[in-house]
Design a protein around this motif. Structure first.
Motif, PDB file in Angstrom:
ATOM      1  N   ALA A   1      45.483  32.280  33.229  1.00  0.00           N
ATOM      2  CA  ALA A   1      46.122  33.065  32.170  1.00  0.00           C
ATOM      3  C   ALA A   1      46.009  34.556  32.414  1.00  0.00           C
ATOM      4  N   GLN A   2      45.023  34.982  33.193  1.00  0.00           N
ATOM      5  CA  GLN A   2      44.854  36.413  33.442  1.00  0.00           C
ATOM      6  C   GLN A   2      46.027  36.995  34.228  1.00  0.00           C
ATOM      7  N   GLU A   3      46.747  36.128  34.968  1.00  0.00           N
ATOM      8  CA  GLU A   3      47.907  36.615  35.703  1.00  0.00           C
ATOM      9  C   GLU A   3      49.053  36.977  34.770  1.00  0.00           C
ATOM     10  N   MET A   4      48.999  36.500  33.531  1.00  0.00           N
ATOM     11  CA  MET A   4      50.081  36.753  32.574  1.00  0.00           C
ATOM     12  C   MET A   4      49.815  37.965  31.687  1.00  0.00           C
ATOM     13  N   ARG A   5      48.613  38.542  31.806  1.00  0.00           N
ATOM     14  CA  ARG A   5      48.292  39.673  30.940  1.00  0.00           C
ATOM     15  C   ARG A   5      49.140  40.882  31.307  1.00  0.00           C
ATOM     16  N   PRO A   6      49.539  41.687  30.324  1.00  0.00           N
ATOM     17  CA  PRO A   6      50.310  42.895  30.625  1.00  0.00           C
ATOM     18  C   PRO A   6      49.524  43.820  31.542  1.00  0.00           C
ATOM     19  N   ALA A   7      50.251  44.481  32.444  1.00  0.00           N
ATOM     20  CA  ALA A   7      49.604  45.403  33.365  1.00  0.00           C
ATOM     21  C   ALA A   7      49.154  46.659  32.632  1.00  0.00           C
ATOM     22  N   ARG A   8      48.001  47.178  33.052  1.00  0.00           N
ATOM     23  CA  ARG A   8      47.496  48.432  32.528  1.00  0.00           C
ATOM     24  C   ARG A   8      48.146  49.593  33.270  1.00  0.00           C
TER      25      ARG A   8
ATOM     26  N   ARG B   1      48.919  45.525  39.891  1.00  0.00           N
ATOM     27  CA  ARG B   1      48.741  44.491  38.869  1.00  0.00           C
ATOM     28  C   ARG B   1      47.745  43.430  39.338  1.00  0.00           C
ATOM     29  N   TRP B   2      47.806  43.086  40.628  1.00  0.00           N
ATOM     30  CA  TRP B   2      46.911  42.060  41.155  1.00  0.00           C
ATOM     31  C   TRP B   2      45.451  42.473  41.018  1.00  0.00           C
ATOM     32  N   TRP B   3      45.126  43.723  41.361  1.00  0.00           N
ATOM     33  CA  TRP B   3      43.733  44.151  41.265  1.00  0.00           C
ATOM     34  C   TRP B   3      43.263  44.149  39.816  1.00  0.00           C
ATOM     35  N   GLN B   4      44.173  44.448  38.892  1.00  0.00           N
ATOM     36  CA  GLN B   4      43.816  44.323  37.478  1.00  0.00           C
ATOM     37  C   GLN B   4      43.557  42.861  37.122  1.00  0.00           C
ATOM     38  N   THR B   5      44.376  41.959  37.651  1.00  0.00           N
ATOM     39  CA  THR B   5      44.194  40.525  37.392  1.00  0.00           C
ATOM     40  C   THR B   5      42.843  40.052  37.920  1.00  0.00           C
ATOM     41  N   ILE B   6      42.502  40.467  39.132  1.00  0.00           N
ATOM     42  CA  ILE B   6      41.217  40.079  39.712  1.00  0.00           C
ATOM     43  C   ILE B   6      40.066  40.584  38.848  1.00  0.00           C
ATOM     44  N   GLU B   7      40.194  41.805  38.344  1.00  0.00           N
ATOM     45  CA  GLU B   7      39.148  42.333  37.470  1.00  0.00           C
ATOM     46  C   GLU B   7      39.047  41.490  36.197  1.00  0.00           C
ATOM     47  N   HIS B   8      40.188  41.174  35.588  1.00  0.00           N
ATOM     48  CA  HIS B   8      40.168  40.344  34.370  1.00  0.00           C
ATOM     49  C   HIS B   8      39.540  38.977  34.653  1.00  0.00           C
ATOM     50  N   GLN B   9      39.950  38.348  35.762  1.00  0.00           N
ATOM     51  CA  GLN B   9      39.411  37.034  36.106  1.00  0.00           C
ATOM     52  C   GLN B   9      37.909  37.106  36.363  1.00  0.00           C
TER      53      GLN B   9
END
Length: 598
Positions: free
Chosen positions: A589-596, A352-360
């Protein structure tokens, strides 16, 4: 031809396998400079633009080669300039030998020009070994001890040679009273240091008793990837990495949570927050607030240096020994942990964290999101790349956004956290590993401080490198960004433009003036293609990327006080104003996005 002391110094360096000495000339080392002229490039004299840069280059060379880095400077001001780079080596435990000139012996004590008390000046930074050579028979013992001590203690050492002595006839030590000979230089075999088996068994019992095991790996765990992986598989542990240990273990492993601390990741923060058992391997990570609460976890520490052990967390068992050998002895004593819920949580948090980093990283910013600069590089990093980073906000993006794998190496000024080493580190890395691509991530403050001048050094020596790629990426935001955010988040003070705003300049134009290729980037969609162009170039390239200074380097756990102080800074008239609030809110807010899934 009579052999001078200076000729013997270079001969001894050759015997120690030294291929280059980083330095800057001056009359205090005229004898040595003349000897370099007679040495036919063995070793080569590598001319930095400043003595501090020479020390950084020697430190970078040592970090990435594993060998001793050597630098030299003249007496007085030249010697003084070496200090910051040598302190960087001292605090990060790097073997460097500094050879420093001094006023002629006949003038000492006479308040002569450039006469400085070098023994007092260097007694702290070179506390493991510091000697002034006053007769030639002190050599070669003085040089040999400097090298052996640097290697054994992983520390900088210094040899001071007065200018007149350098030009005298060399006379070897004799077999008589008050003469000190020395054995021939050679490779020093590192000892295989193991703690008592009974203590390793005690440590294994603690790990076996834990149900939520966390591992913190630092640079002392380099070379232990297989052992750390096996322990994580047996215990179900997650592994966080101290900043200097970023290249110890691949970020592609699902249980590796990434960096820890203010520059760290949320999975690392949660790993330490929730664990009941902690294994620290080769790390002196100082920020106790990012470790488990005192009394929460039973802890074991492994370190080769007994003076650095048991000082950051109340560890129950302290194992003084070589990390790889100690871990190998421990593995057969470990039982497989049947509870895998902890492991599943860690791996889900990491994904989930790597997805968050990508979103950010993909968030819009004005004009380019600095996280995207690092993220786009991460997607294109060659498996054998070496990455150096400067201190400041560039270190945030280096620590959080880059996924290391393969044989990638990376480093920065981890403990001193000084500005300015990224470019000279990169130069040192190219001399250490001329067949590997090297990338320096630099803030524009550090670039203006000393990086611009070292572009000339890059240009001068690029033909010596088998792989010609050395990429300098400048985060161009016209702000001393890390300090600006520290003012806001730690003091509630608005950005003080007189101290924080930098004069604007085209780094690309300066690079072109130095004879290097350069690419300017001011659009998000141009970042990826710019990296591709630089990585496929047949020579050094500077990337001048215009980034948004208001993208916040949010720590993994922003406290209420930090949020309140930042808000107060805005209310007090911060020139970034609401833009930084909006950018910060979007990023968080990207930390709150649903995980892919997948």
């Amino acid at each position: 031809m009579t052999r001078q002391v200076s000729d013997h110094v270079l001969e001894r360096l050759r015997e120690w396998g030294v291929e280059q000495v980083f330095g800057y000339p001056g009359d205090g080392i005229n004898g040595l400079i003349a000897a370099f002229g007679r040495a036919d490039g063995r070793p080569a004299f590598i001319q930095a633009r400043h003595e501090e840069m020479a020390a950084f280059e020697a430190t970078g060379y040592a970090k990435f080669s594993g060998n001793v880095g050597v630098c030299t400077a003249t007496s007085g001001p030249g010697a003084i300039h070496l200090l910051n780079g040598l302190y960087d080596a001292k605090l990060d435990h790097v073997p460097v030998v500094a050879i420093v000139g001094q006023t002629a012996r006949s003038a000492m004590g006479g308040s002569y020009q450039q006469e400085v008390d070098l023994q007092s000046l260097f007694k702290d930074v070179a506390s493991d070994y510091l000697v002034e050579v006053n007769v030639s028979s002190q050599l070669p013992n003085a040089l040999d001890r400097a090298f052996r001590t640097a290697l054994a203690r992983r520390a900088p050492t210094t040899v001071i040679i007065p200018s007149d002595l350098q030009e005298e006839k060399y006379e070897a030590p004799e077999h008589e009273f008050k003469q000190v000979p020395s054995s021939s230089p050679g490779t020093m075999s590192a000892p295989r240091v193991l703690p008592p088996r009974s203590e390793i068994e005690r440590a294994a019992e603690i790990l076996n008793a834990g149900t939520r095991v966390a591992i913190l790996a630092g640079q002392g765990a380099r070379g232990c990837a297989a052992e750390l992986t096996r322990i994580a598989e047996l215990t179900g542990a997650g592994i966080a990495k101290a900043l200097l240990g970023k290249d110890v273990l691949s970020d592609e492993l699902p249980f590796v949570t990434g960096a820890i601390g203010l520059l760290g990741t949320r999975p690392s923060y949660e790993l330490m927050r929730d664990c009941d058992t902690l294994l620290i391997v080769g790390s002196n990570f100082p920020y106790a607030q990012f470790l488990p609460d005192f009394g929460q976890a039973r802890a074991v520490q492994i370190d080769i240096d007994g003076t650095m052990i048991g000082m950051r967390y109340p560890t129950e068992v302290n194992l003084v020994g070589d990390a790889k050998a100690t871990l190998a002895e421990m593995i057969p004593m470990l039982a497989s942990n049947p509870n895998r819920a902890w492991t599943t949580d860690i791996q889900e948090n990491v994904a989930r964290w790597w997805q968050t980093i990508e979103h950010q990283s993909m968030l819009e910013a004005k004009p380019v999101n600095p996280m995207r600069v690092a993220w786009e590089l991460s997607r294109r990093l060659p498996e054998n790349a070496i990455i150096t980073s400067d201190s400041g906000s560039a270190a945030n993006w280096y620590a959080r956004c880059l996924r290391f794998s393969g044989s990638m190496r990376g480093s920065l000024s981890g403990t001193l956290a000084t500005m300015g080493p990224a470019v000279p580190y990169a130069i040192g890395a190219k001399f250490a590993c001329p067949d590997r691509p090297v990338i320096a991530l630099v803030g524009d403050g550090a670039m203006q401080m000393n990086g611009l001048a070292e572009l000339l050094t890059v240009k001068r020596y690029q033909s010596r490198w088998e792989d010609p790629r050395l990429i300098v990426c400048v985060f161009h935001n016209n702000d001393l960004n890390q300090v600006t955010w520290e003012l806001r988040a730690m003091g509630g003070e608005p950005k003080f433009e007189d101290s924080q705003t930098l004069p604007d300049i085209s780094y690309a134009e300066v690079a072109r003036c130095a004879g290097l290729a350069a690419i300017s980037v001011d659009r998000p969609d141009a970042v990826g293609p710019a990296w591709e162009a630089a990585l496929s170039a047949d020579g050094p390239v500077l990337l001048d990327v215009h980034t948004d200074p208001e993208v916040p380097p949010i720590p993994p756990h922003a406290t209420w006080e930090q949020l309140k102080d930042t808000a107060e800074a805005v209310l007090r008239g911060d020139p970034g104003g609401w833009h930084l609030i909006i950018q910060g809110a979007k990023t968080k807010a990207q930390e709150m996005r649903p995980a892919r899934r997948g």
